[in-house]
Motif scaffolding. Structure first.
Motif, short mmCIF file in Angstrom:
data_model
loop_
_atom_site.label_atom_id
_atom_site.label_comp_id
_atom_site.label_asym_id
_atom_site.label_seq_id
_atom_site.Cartn_x
_atom_site.Cartn_y
_atom_site.Cartn_z
N ILE A 101 0.64 -1.10 -0.18
CA ILE A 101 -0.06 0.20 0.02
C ILE A 101 0.77 1.09 0.07
O ILE A 101 2.00 1.18 0.83
CB ILE A 101 -0.88 0.06 1.10
CG1 ILE A 101 -1.63 1.47 1.02
CG2 ILE A 101 -0.16 0.02 2.66
CD1 ILE A 101 -3.13 1.17 2.15
N LEU A 102 0.69 2.20 -0.75
CA LEU A 102 1.32 3.42 -0.90
C LEU A 102 0.65 4.28 0.30
O LEU A 102 -0.46 4.55 0.39
CB LEU A 102 1.10 4.12 -1.98
CG LEU A 102 2.40 3.92 -2.95
CD1 LEU A 102 2.20 2.47 -3.42
CD2 LEU A 102 2.29 4.71 -4.19
N ALA A 103 1.60 4.96 1.09
CA ALA A 103 1.14 5.93 2.14
C ALA A 103 1.84 7.17 2.18
O ALA A 103 2.80 7.02 1.40
CB ALA A 103 1.37 5.16 3.60
N GLY A 104 1.52 8.08 2.93
CA GLY A 104 2.24 9.39 2.96
C GLY A 104 1.06 10.49 2.79
O GLY A 104 -0.03 10.38 2.39
N PRO A 105 1.84 11.75 3.04
CA PRO A 105 0.89 12.82 3.08
C PRO A 105 0.29 13.20 1.80
O PRO A 105 0.70 12.77 0.26
CB PRO A 105 1.90 14.07 3.25
CG PRO A 105 3.02 13.16 3.88
CD PRO A 105 3.12 11.95 3.26
N SER A 106 -0.89 13.94 1.77
CA SER A 106 -1.47 14.12 0.52
C SER A 106 -0.57 14.94 -0.28
O SER A 106 0.16 15.88 -0.12
CB SER A 106 -2.99 15.10 0.70
OG SER A 106 -3.67 15.37 -0.12
N GLY A 107 -0.76 14.81 -1.77
CA GLY A 107 -0.05 15.72 -2.76
C GLY A 107 1.58 15.21 -2.67
O GLY A 107 2.22 15.91 -3.83
N VAL A 108 2.02 14.31 -2.09
CA VAL A 108 3.42 13.83 -2.33
C VAL A 108 3.53 13.11 -3.90
O VAL A 108 4.64 12.64 -4.31
CB VAL A 108 4.07 12.94 -1.25
CG1 VAL A 108 4.23 13.84 0.03
CG2 VAL A 108 3.24 11.88 -0.88
N GLY A 109 2.50 12.48 -4.44
CA GLY A 109 2.44 11.81 -5.80
C GLY A 109 2.27 10.45 -5.60
O GLY A 109 2.70 9.58 -6.56
N LYS A 110 1.31 9.97 -4.64
CA LYS A 110 1.13 8.48 -4.44
C LYS A 110 0.33 8.11 -5.88
O LYS A 110 0.56 7.15 -6.42
CB LYS A 110 0.36 8.38 -3.48
CG LYS A 110 0.95 8.51 -2.06
CD LYS A 110 0.28 8.09 -0.79
CE LYS A 110 -0.96 8.97 -0.37
NZ LYS A 110 -0.64 10.52 -0.43
N SER A 111 -0.71 8.77 -6.14
CA SER A 111 -1.61 8.42 -7.26
C SER A 111 -0.74 8.40 -8.36
O SER A 111 -0.79 7.67 -9.41
CB SER A 111 -2.85 9.32 -7.35
OG SER A 111 -3.18 9.51 -6.44
N SER A 112 0.26 9.56 -8.54
CA SER A 112 0.99 9.64 -9.73
C SER A 112 1.97 8.38 -10.00
O SER A 112 2.07 7.90 -10.91
CB SER A 112 1.95 10.93 -9.59
OG SER A 112 0.96 12.15 -9.57
N ILE A 113 2.41 7.87 -8.87
CA ILE A 113 3.39 6.88 -8.83
C ILE A 113 2.87 5.73 -9.28
O ILE A 113 3.15 4.95 -10.11
CB ILE A 113 4.16 6.51 -7.61
CG1 ILE A 113 5.18 7.85 -7.19
CG2 ILE A 113 4.77 5.30 -7.59
CD1 ILE A 113 5.51 7.80 -5.87
N LEU A 114 1.60 5.48 -8.81
CA LEU A 114 0.60 4.39 -9.15
C LEU A 114 0.36 4.24 -10.72
O LEU A 114 0.61 3.24 -11.41
CB LEU A 114 -0.60 3.99 -8.41
CG LEU A 114 -0.19 3.34 -6.96
CD1 LEU A 114 -1.55 3.29 -6.35
CD2 LEU A 114 0.46 2.14 -6.75
N ASN A 115 0.07 5.23 -11.46
CA ASN A 115 -0.39 5.70 -12.75
C ASN A 115 0.96 5.46 -13.55
O ASN A 115 0.97 4.61 -14.61
CB ASN A 115 -0.69 6.94 -12.82
CG ASN A 115 -2.60 7.08 -12.27
OD1 ASN A 115 -3.07 5.97 -12.41
ND2 ASN A 115 -2.50 8.31 -12.14
N SER A 116 2.18 5.99 -13.13
CA SER A 116 3.46 5.40 -14.02
C SER A 116 3.89 4.14 -13.77
O SER A 116 4.17 3.76 -14.81
CB SER A 116 4.27 6.59 -13.25
OG SER A 116 4.20 7.91 -13.16
N LEU A 117 3.55 3.62 -12.64
CA LEU A 117 4.17 2.17 -12.58
C LEU A 117 3.22 1.25 -13.37
O LEU A 117 3.85 0.31 -13.88
CB LEU A 117 4.13 1.82 -10.98
CG LEU A 117 5.27 2.24 -10.01
CD1 LEU A 117 4.74 1.75 -8.65
CD2 LEU A 117 6.46 1.50 -10.46
#
Ligand code: GDP
Ligand code: ZN
Length: 273
Positions: free
Chosen positions: A147-163
């Protein structure tokens, strides 16, 4: 439910409700087949959970990929420590992913990576926007449930989309998210991104609380302290002002000074309560 024979729609037994057990995302379960042709089953049993997170509610996570950024938003190391403490306390492995390195012109991330490597974490520096470092991250996630965790805006969704471009997840505007806070009421689910590799498709968890962790227990949530905890003179040493403290002796050597100082601030903060 996903099975070796494909997806089955399952009803839960009334018994679960009576016992106060609810199946959650990530659970391993036993089902009985009601109608194979229609792929309908009946949930019989929830197998013991290796781990369980509260928000989002998911079971059997192997690792948390803790995402942060050094700039935009500026890194808050107390927050990074806090997330790691939560993972240690729950017995879930954590990997640190520093995103947006394309924006970090001073390469602050190198120093930060070094300090968390010293704390015995795997650190992967990436840029979701410029596709840097993602192979290493994909490799770290292979064969596991993350699971990706971390504050809002750090790019979790972007990372999943790129991966995993085959899944498109919502990417928000940074300013919008930070100003208004973001409440996605989306349903959490597990994506099978490749064989035996699962990712929770949820934007969480974005915040944490360590208030429930005893002050005396915090030291066990610092991986790099663990080898020395038995060597302190006082059996109840919390490594702040005691003499003959084996942890303090290692500060600046194999314990990062800044991280140790943040630990002390936490513990002393607890004393003031
Ligand atoms: P989340 O809240 O952690 O899921 O963050 P998002 O994935 O929604 O990203 C927040 C903002 O940061 C968006 O505007 C992204 O376009 C931007 N962003 C994400 N990753 C990067 C990156 O590697 N570099 C840069 N420059 N911007 C990024
Ligand atoms: Zn000590």
């Amino acid at each position: 439910m996903t099975t070796t024979e494909g997806e089955f729609v399952c009803q839960a037994r009334g018994l679960f409700r009576k016992q106060g057990v609810t199946p959650i995302v990530g659970d391993f379960v036993e089902i009985s087949v009601v109608d194979r042709a229609k792929a309908v089953g009946y949930l019989q049993k929830i197998l013991p959970r290796r781990s369980e997170l509260a928000r989002p509610k998911v079971a059997n996570i192997d690792q948390v990929v803790l995402v942060c950024a050094t700039v935009a938003p500026p890194i808050n190391l107390d927050v990074v420590d806090g997330f790691l403490i939560v993972c240690e306390n729950q017995g879930i492995d954590a990997v640190l992913c520093i995103n947006k390195i394309d924006l970090d012109k001073d390469k602050q991330y190198l120093q930060i990576a070094k300090s968390f490597e010293m704390a015995k974490y795997k650190v992967i520096c990436v840029s979701a926007a410029e596709n840097i470092g993602l192979d290493a991250l994909r490799e770290a996630m292979a064969g596991k449930t993350s699971i990706l965790a971390g504050p809002s805006g750090v790019g979790k969704s972007s990372i999943l989309n790129s991966l995993y471009p085959q899944y498109s997840l919502e990417v928000g505007e940074l300013s919008e998210k930070i100003q208004r806070g973001k409440h996605t009421t989306r349903h959490t689910s597990l994506l099978e991104v490749s064989e035996n590799t699962f990712v929770v498709d949820s934007p969480g968890f974005t915040s944490f609380s360590i208030a429930h962790i005893d002050k005396e227990h915090l030291q066990n949530c610092y991986r790099e302290f663990i080898p020395y905890l038995e060597e302190c003179y006082y059996i109840d040493c919390i490594h702040v002002s005691e003499h003959d403290c084996a942890v303090k002796e290692r500060v600046g050597l194999n314990i990062d000074t800044d991280r140790y100082e943040r630990y002390v601030r936490y513990v002393v903060g607890r004393n003031d309560e």
